[in-house]
Design a protein around this motif. Structure first.
Motif, PDB file in Angstrom:
ATOM      1  N   ILE A   1       0.838  -1.207   0.000  1.00 57.04           N
ATOM      2  CA  ILE A   1       0.000   0.000   0.000  1.00 57.04           C
ATOM      3  C   ILE A   1       0.865   1.245   0.000  1.00 57.04           C
ATOM      4  N   ALA A   2       1.897   1.277   0.842  1.00 54.34           N
ATOM      5  CA  ALA A   2       2.752   2.457   0.942  1.00 54.34           C
ATOM      6  C   ALA A   2       3.485   2.744  -0.367  1.00 54.34           C
ATOM      7  N   GLU A   3       3.910   1.695  -1.059  1.00 56.95           N
ATOM      8  CA  GLU A   3       4.711   1.878  -2.277  1.00 56.95           C
ATOM      9  C   GLU A   3       3.868   2.042  -3.537  1.00 56.95           C
ATOM     10  N   HIS A   4       2.711   1.371  -3.592  1.00 55.29           N
ATOM     11  CA  HIS A   4       1.967   1.330  -4.851  1.00 55.29           C
ATOM     12  C   HIS A   4       0.522   1.817  -4.741  1.00 55.29           C
ATOM     13  N   GLY A   5       0.069   2.128  -3.541  1.00 53.43           N
ATOM     14  CA  GLY A   5      -1.299   2.596  -3.375  1.00 53.43           C
ATOM     15  C   GLY A   5      -2.250   1.489  -2.988  1.00 53.43           C
ATOM     16  N   LEU A   6      -3.400   1.893  -2.505  1.00 51.13           N
ATOM     17  CA  LEU A   6      -4.377   0.953  -1.977  1.00 51.13           C
ATOM     18  C   LEU A   6      -4.919  -0.001  -3.041  1.00 51.13           C
ATOM     19  N   ARG A   7      -5.073   0.486  -4.256  1.00 50.98           N
ATOM     20  CA  ARG A   7      -5.626  -0.370  -5.318  1.00 50.98           C
ATOM     21  C   ARG A   7      -4.699  -1.521  -5.679  1.00 50.98           C
ATOM     22  N   ALA A   8      -3.417  -1.350  -5.377  1.00 50.83           N
ATOM     23  CA  ALA A   8      -2.452  -2.406  -5.715  1.00 50.83           C
ATOM     24  C   ALA A   8      -2.522  -3.592  -4.762  1.00 50.83           C
ATOM     25  N   LEU A   9      -3.233  -3.424  -3.650  1.00 47.44           N
ATOM     26  CA  LEU A   9      -3.290  -4.500  -2.662  1.00 47.44           C
ATOM     27  C   LEU A   9      -4.289  -5.575  -3.088  1.00 47.44           C
ATOM     28  N   THR A  10      -3.757  -6.707  -3.473  1.00 49.91           N
ATOM     29  CA  THR A  10      -4.573  -7.875  -3.785  1.00 49.91           C
ATOM     30  C   THR A  10      -3.899  -9.098  -3.170  1.00 49.91           C
ATOM     31  N   HIS A  11      -4.660 -10.153  -3.037  1.00 52.18           N
ATOM     32  CA  HIS A  11      -4.081 -11.395  -2.527  1.00 52.18           C
ATOM     33  C   HIS A  11      -2.963 -11.880  -3.453  1.00 52.18           C
ATOM     34  N   ARG A  12      -3.186 -11.762  -4.745  1.00 54.67           N
ATOM     35  CA  ARG A  12      -2.181 -12.210  -5.705  1.00 54.67           C
ATOM     36  C   ARG A  12      -0.908 -11.367  -5.596  1.00 54.67           C
ATOM     37  N   ALA A  13      -1.083 -10.045  -5.430  1.00 53.97           N
ATOM     38  CA  ALA A  13       0.090  -9.170  -5.305  1.00 53.97           C
ATOM     39  C   ALA A  13       0.927  -9.559  -4.089  1.00 53.97           C
ATOM     40  N   LEU A  14       0.266  -9.942  -3.014  1.00 54.85           N
ATOM     41  CA  LEU A  14       0.996 -10.352  -1.811  1.00 54.85           C
ATOM     42  C   LEU A  14       1.653 -11.716  -1.998  1.00 54.85           C
ATOM     43  N   ASP A  15       0.970 -12.622  -2.676  1.00 53.58           N
ATOM     44  CA  ASP A  15       1.606 -13.902  -2.993  1.00 53.58           C
ATOM     45  C   ASP A  15       2.910 -13.654  -3.750  1.00 53.58           C
ATOM     46  N   ASN A  16       2.854 -12.749  -4.733  1.00 54.41           N
ATOM     47  CA  ASN A  16       4.034 -12.438  -5.537  1.00 54.41           C
ATOM     48  C   ASN A  16       5.110 -11.744  -4.702  1.00 54.41           C
ATOM     49  N   ALA A  17       4.701 -10.776  -3.890  1.00 54.12           N
ATOM     50  CA  ALA A  17       5.661 -10.022  -3.092  1.00 54.12           C
ATOM     51  C   ALA A  17       6.408 -10.912  -2.110  1.00 54.12           C
ATOM     52  N   LEU A  18       5.720 -11.927  -1.603  1.00 57.91           N
ATOM     53  CA  LEU A  18       6.317 -12.826  -0.614  1.00 57.91           C
ATOM     54  C   LEU A  18       6.868 -14.104  -1.241  1.00 57.91           C
ATOM     55  N   ASP A  19       6.761 -14.178  -2.577  1.00 57.10           N
ATOM     56  CA  ASP A  19       7.248 -15.360  -3.296  1.00 57.10           C
ATOM     57  C   ASP A  19       6.586 -16.635  -2.778  1.00 57.10           C
ATOM     58  N   LEU A  20       5.254 -16.554  -2.653  1.00 55.58           N
ATOM     59  CA  LEU A  20       4.467 -17.686  -2.167  1.00 55.58           C
ATOM     60  C   LEU A  20       3.670 -18.300  -3.317  1.00 55.58           C
ATOM     61  N   PRO A  21       3.294 -19.559  -3.206  1.00 57.68           N
ATOM     62  CA  PRO A  21       2.445 -20.171  -4.232  1.00 57.68           C
ATOM     63  C   PRO A  21       1.101 -19.437  -4.314  1.00 57.68           C
ATOM     64  N   PRO A  22       0.498 -19.371  -5.491  1.00 61.26           N
ATOM     65  CA  PRO A  22      -0.801 -18.707  -5.640  1.00 61.26           C
ATOM     66  C   PRO A  22      -1.828 -19.264  -4.646  1.00 61.26           C
ATOM     67  N   GLY A  23      -2.577 -18.386  -4.040  1.00 56.09           N
ATOM     68  CA  GLY A  23      -3.606 -18.786  -3.085  1.00 56.09           C
ATOM     69  C   GLY A  23      -3.140 -18.845  -1.646  1.00 56.09           C
ATOM     70  N   SER A  24      -1.843 -18.659  -1.412  1.00 55.03           N
ATOM     71  CA  SER A  24      -1.311 -18.772  -0.048  1.00 55.03           C
ATOM     72  C   SER A  24      -1.889 -17.701   0.874  1.00 55.03           C
ATOM     73  N   VAL A  25      -1.908 -16.457   0.411  1.00 52.73           N
ATOM     74  CA  VAL A  25      -2.413 -15.369   1.259  1.00 52.73           C
ATOM     75  C   VAL A  25      -3.905 -15.557   1.525  1.00 52.73           C
ATOM     76  N   SER A  26      -4.636 -16.038   0.524  1.00 55.63           N
ATOM     77  CA  SER A  26      -6.073 -16.284   0.703  1.00 55.63           C
ATOM     78  C   SER A  26      -6.343 -17.333   1.777  1.00 55.63           C
ATOM     79  N   TYR A  27      -5.413 -18.244   1.973  1.00 52.02           N
ATOM     80  CA  TYR A  27      -5.571 -19.269   3.008  1.00 52.02           C
ATOM     81  C   TYR A  27      -5.601 -18.626   4.396  1.00 52.02           C
TER      82      TYR A  27
END
Length: 198
Positions: free
Chosen positions: A18-44
């Motif tokens: 959010i701080a770097e890219h804005g509120l609209r950039a916050l998605t579960h997929r974006a966090l999976d990518n940022a943390l180098d996690l398999p897709p769906g990990s943050v949704s779990y």
């Protein structure tokens, strides 16, 4: 890594996104990518966006409380009553560290508070996440000042001081410098001197 640790790591990553890219950039997929996690990990761990934003609000609040507890504000000498200047300088140093070390928290917090689409409960949580009138009253009690309104006014002063420095006219004044602490100490000290003179 425990579930609690993973949830904390995700909340920290959400603050950064959010701080770097804005509120609209916050998605579960974006966090999976940022943390180098398999897709769906943050949704779990956070099924909905609201759950994720609640975790962000809780994390910012937790860090604020930890910072507050660690700060002495010149009140750590139980034998003597702290002077106004000592307390003002202690608070100024704390605010300066907030501006220096927790800029992402500040940007994220304000983005969520002013976002008209954010859940009102989350916005209310964030409104009280940096400063606490109850804790301000604890500080004032050392001077035998028992005035809840003064504590609430002091929180408003601190909110304004921080916004002024990270997004307002004084944003060019770099935190982590003597000038930064001196500016904040002068502002805080003016309020405290006036309060004690009543």
């Amino acid at each position: 890594m425990s579930t609690a640790d993973r949830r904390t790591r995700i909340a920290d990553a959400a603050v950064s996104v959010i701080a770097e890219h804005g509120l609209r950039a916050l998605t579960h997929r974006a966090l999976d990518n940022a943390l180098d996690l398999p897709p769906g990990s943050v949704s779990y761990y956070f099924r909905t966006r609201a759950a994720l934003l609640t975790a962000v609000a809780d994390r910012i609040t937790e860090r604020s409380r930890t910072d507050f507890e660690a700060a002495g504000f010149g009140l750590d000498h139980a034998d003597t009553e702290p002077s106004t200047a000592e307390v003002a300088h202690g608070i100024a140093a704390w605010l300066d560290r907030l501006l220096l070390d927790r800029r992402a928290d500040l940007l994220t917090r304000h983005a969520l508070i002013v976002d008209g689409h954010a859940d009102q409960e989350i916005r209310d949580r964030l409104a009280g996440s940096l400063f606490s009138a109850e804790r301000a009253q604890e500080l004032f009690s050392a001077w035998d000042i028992e005035d809840q309104r003064a504590a609430e006014d002091f929180v408003a002063v601190l909110e304004g001081a921080v916004f002024d420095r990270f997004a307002g006219p004084r944003r060019a004044l770099a935190p982590g410098t003597a000038d930064s602490v001196e500016q904040l100490a002068g502002l805080v000290g003016s309020y405290l001197h006036g309060l004690r003179a009543r």
